[in-house]
Design a protein around this motif. Structure first.
Motif, mmCIF file in Angstrom:
data_model
loop_
_atom_site.group_PDB
_atom_site.id
_atom_site.type_symbol
_atom_site.label_atom_id
_atom_site.label_comp_id
_atom_site.label_asym_id
_atom_site.label_seq_id
_atom_site.Cartn_x
_atom_site.Cartn_y
_atom_site.Cartn_z
ATOM 1 N N LEU A 154 -36.442 -24.992 -1.785
ATOM 2 C CA LEU A 154 -36.381 -26.615 -2.489
ATOM 3 C C LEU A 154 -38.142 -26.405 -2.563
ATOM 4 C CD1 LEU A 154 -33.891 -28.075 -0.760
ATOM 5 C CD2 LEU A 154 -33.983 -26.808 -2.787
ATOM 6 N N PHE A 155 -38.378 -25.495 -4.359
ATOM 7 C CA PHE A 155 -39.908 -26.287 -4.293
ATOM 8 C C PHE A 155 -39.702 -27.284 -5.450
ATOM 9 C CE2 PHE A 155 -43.372 -23.869 -7.180
ATOM 10 C CZ PHE A 155 -44.496 -25.413 -6.787
ATOM 11 N N THR A 156 -39.919 -28.577 -4.789
ATOM 12 C CA THR A 156 -39.717 -29.514 -6.486
ATOM 13 C C THR A 156 -40.637 -30.202 -6.822
ATOM 14 O OG1 THR A 156 -37.853 -29.865 -4.247
ATOM 15 C CG2 THR A 156 -38.553 -31.922 -5.812
ATOM 16 N N LEU A 157 -40.848 -30.779 -8.233
ATOM 17 C CA LEU A 157 -41.811 -31.768 -8.935
ATOM 18 C C LEU A 157 -41.590 -32.974 -8.082
ATOM 19 C CD1 LEU A 157 -43.854 -32.360 -10.678
ATOM 20 C CD2 LEU A 157 -42.317 -31.132 -12.869
ATOM 21 N N ILE A 158 -41.847 -33.700 -8.113
ATOM 22 C CA ILE A 158 -41.704 -35.061 -8.103
ATOM 23 C C ILE A 158 -42.540 -35.738 -8.575
ATOM 24 C CG2 ILE A 158 -40.784 -37.078 -6.330
ATOM 25 C CD1 ILE A 158 -40.925 -35.383 -4.091
ATOM 26 N N VAL A 159 -41.840 -36.631 -9.855
ATOM 27 C CA VAL A 159 -42.464 -37.186 -10.735
ATOM 28 C C VAL A 159 -42.521 -38.903 -10.486
ATOM 29 C CG1 VAL A 159 -42.948 -38.594 -13.351
ATOM 30 C CG2 VAL A 159 -41.186 -36.273 -12.549
ATOM 31 N N CYS A 160 -43.779 -39.716 -9.781
ATOM 32 C CA CYS A 160 -44.121 -40.370 -9.725
ATOM 33 C C CYS A 160 -45.168 -41.433 -10.642
ATOM 34 C CB CYS A 160 -45.238 -40.694 -8.019
ATOM 35 S SG CYS A 160 -44.501 -39.583 -6.891
ATOM 36 N N THR A 161 -44.786 -43.170 -10.654
ATOM 37 C CA THR A 161 -46.000 -43.634 -11.063
ATOM 38 C C THR A 161 -46.516 -44.154 -9.714
ATOM 39 O OG1 THR A 161 -44.150 -43.877 -13.016
ATOM 40 C CG2 THR A 161 -46.083 -45.783 -12.469
ATOM 41 N N ALA A 162 -48.230 -44.159 -10.494
ATOM 42 C CA ALA A 162 -49.139 -45.411 -9.573
ATOM 43 C C ALA A 162 -49.489 -46.663 -10.429
ATOM 44 C CB ALA A 162 -49.715 -44.491 -8.691
ATOM 45 N N PRO A 163 -50.216 -47.780 -9.871
ATOM 46 C CA PRO A 163 -50.960 -48.418 -10.263
ATOM 47 C C PRO A 163 -52.395 -48.088 -10.786
ATOM 48 C CG PRO A 163 -49.941 -49.203 -7.996
ATOM 49 C CD PRO A 163 -49.366 -48.229 -8.163
ATOM 50 N N MET B 219 -52.611 -38.536 -17.406
ATOM 51 C CA MET B 219 -53.870 -40.165 -17.689
ATOM 52 C C MET B 219 -53.174 -41.323 -18.500
ATOM 53 S SD MET B 219 -56.579 -39.452 -16.818
ATOM 54 C CE MET B 219 -57.970 -40.602 -17.964
ATOM 55 N N THR B 220 -52.183 -40.997 -18.495
ATOM 56 C CA THR B 220 -50.469 -42.021 -18.589
ATOM 57 C C THR B 220 -50.042 -43.234 -17.550
ATOM 58 O OG1 THR B 220 -48.588 -40.719 -17.931
ATOM 59 C CG2 THR B 220 -49.604 -40.431 -20.862
ATOM 60 N N GLY B 221 -49.768 -44.485 -18.242
ATOM 61 C CA GLY B 221 -49.149 -45.468 -17.358
ATOM 62 C C GLY B 221 -47.902 -44.902 -17.079
ATOM 63 N N GLU B 222 -47.058 -44.515 -17.183
ATOM 64 C CA GLU B 222 -45.819 -43.874 -16.258
ATOM 65 C C GLU B 222 -45.934 -43.252 -16.115
ATOM 66 O OE1 GLU B 222 -43.317 -46.323 -15.674
ATOM 67 O OE2 GLU B 222 -44.501 -47.495 -16.683
ATOM 68 N N ALA B 223 -45.078 -42.522 -15.387
ATOM 69 C CA ALA B 223 -45.116 -41.366 -14.574
ATOM 70 C C ALA B 223 -46.395 -40.454 -14.248
ATOM 71 C CB ALA B 223 -44.218 -40.216 -15.258
ATOM 72 N N ASN B 224 -47.189 -40.892 -13.830
ATOM 73 C CA ASN B 224 -48.853 -40.526 -14.056
ATOM 74 C C ASN B 224 -49.712 -40.156 -12.159
ATOM 75 O OD1 ASN B 224 -48.831 -42.431 -12.676
ATOM 76 N ND2 ASN B 224 -49.846 -43.966 -13.443
ATOM 77 N N VAL B 225 -48.515 -40.175 -11.873
ATOM 78 C CA VAL B 225 -48.815 -39.070 -10.663
ATOM 79 C C VAL B 225 -47.642 -38.230 -10.323
ATOM 80 C CG1 VAL B 225 -49.159 -38.708 -8.206
ATOM 81 C CG2 VAL B 225 -49.981 -40.488 -9.505
ATOM 82 N N LEU B 226 -47.882 -36.129 -10.381
ATOM 83 C CA LEU B 226 -47.098 -35.563 -10.457
ATOM 84 C C LEU B 226 -47.325 -34.861 -8.927
ATOM 85 C CD1 LEU B 226 -47.817 -33.847 -14.007
ATOM 86 C CD2 LEU B 226 -45.744 -35.616 -13.239
ATOM 87 N N VAL B 227 -46.252 -34.538 -8.177
ATOM 88 C CA VAL B 227 -46.452 -33.769 -7.061
ATOM 89 C C VAL B 227 -45.362 -32.855 -6.821
ATOM 90 C CG1 VAL B 227 -45.700 -34.549 -4.268
ATOM 91 C CG2 VAL B 227 -46.681 -36.143 -5.630
ATOM 92 N N ARG B 228 -45.864 -32.013 -6.511
ATOM 93 C CA ARG B 228 -45.260 -30.635 -5.925
ATOM 94 C C ARG B 228 -45.096 -30.381 -4.684
ATOM 95 N NH1 ARG B 228 -45.372 -28.425 -10.832
ATOM 96 N NH2 ARG B 228 -46.996 -28.635 -11.866
ATOM 97 N N ALA B 229 -43.948 -30.339 -4.234
ATOM 98 C CA ALA B 229 -43.184 -30.360 -2.365
ATOM 99 C C ALA B 229 -42.808 -29.009 -2.385
ATOM 100 C CB ALA B 229 -42.874 -31.761 -2.438
ATOM 101 N N VAL B 230 -42.792 -28.559 -1.312
ATOM 102 C CA VAL B 230 -41.973 -27.394 -0.203
ATOM 103 C C VAL B 230 -40.865 -28.568 0.717
ATOM 104 C CG1 VAL B 230 -41.549 -25.676 0.318
ATOM 105 C CG2 VAL B 230 -43.172 -25.958 -1.142
ATOM 106 N N GLY B 231 -39.513 -27.906 0.779
ATOM 107 C CA GLY B 231 -38.608 -28.484 1.825
ATOM 108 C C GLY B 231 -37.578 -27.381 1.927
ATOM 109 N N SER B 232 -37.538 -27.189 3.305
ATOM 110 C CA SER B 232 -36.148 -26.954 4.123
ATOM 111 C C SER B 232 -35.422 -26.961 3.622
ATOM 112 C CB SER B 232 -37.033 -26.609 5.561
ATOM 113 O OG SER B 232 -36.768 -27.698 5.769
#
Length: 163
Positions: free
Chosen positions: A69-78, A102-115
């Motif tokens: 499970l190699f995942t892209l998690i789309v997040c929003t931060a203030p 550099m945009t307001g919404e979906a402005n942090v992209l996290v790539r994570a690996v899960g078992s």
């Protein structure tokens, strides 16, 4: 942040290292450009010191390493907290990369690996506890990379194509 203009030698070095840093020596690059290996080593050191080259990373096939499970998690931060939250998110076990957008919404992209699914749920919960709002999660099948083509011999293919 210092902006640096790259000359043709710098551009070729960057392109060669992006293409195959592990299998490219200073001597290889020097031979292609008819300069000394010490000149290339000196340029690489300066590119690193100037922050143009920030590091060398292993390109890991997580599936072959046993992580399905190699995942892209789309997040929003203030916006005012984006950089700090991104820096903290990369410390969560399983997170391998965080990008600030550099945009307001979906402005942090996290790539994570899960078992497994529980592992990914834990990562999502920890991101939420940091203050990141998770808006989407996608399993990544493959990643394809290529060095930035405008570094290759300093050519600008887009401009050349229109002439």
């Amino acid at each position: 942040m210092r902006i640096r203009d790259l000359d043709e030698l710098d551009k070729h070095i960057v392109y060669a290292l992006q293409a195959a840093a592990r299998h490219t020596s200073s001597s290889d690059i020097a031979e292609q450009l008819d300069v000394s290996p010490s000149t290339v080593r000196s340029r690489i050191q300066q590119l690193e010191a100037d922050g143009v080259i920030r590091g060398y990373y292993a390109d890991v096939d997580y599936e072959r390493a046993g992580f399905q499970l190699f995942t892209l998690i789309v997040c929003t931060a203030p916006i005012p907290d984006r950089e700090e939250l991104a820096e903290r998110a990369v410390e969560i076990p399983g997170v391998v990369e965080v990008q600030e957008v550099m945009t307001g919404e979906a402005n942090v992209l996290v790539r994570a690996v899960g078992s497994d699914g529980d592992d990914l749920s834990r990562i999502g919960e920890e991101l939420d506890e940091l203050g990141l709002k998770v808006s989407d999660e996608d399993i990544i099948r493959n990643t394809h990379r290529h060095p930035y083509h405008r570094f290759e011999n300093g050519e600008d293919r887009e401009n050349d194509a229109g002439q």
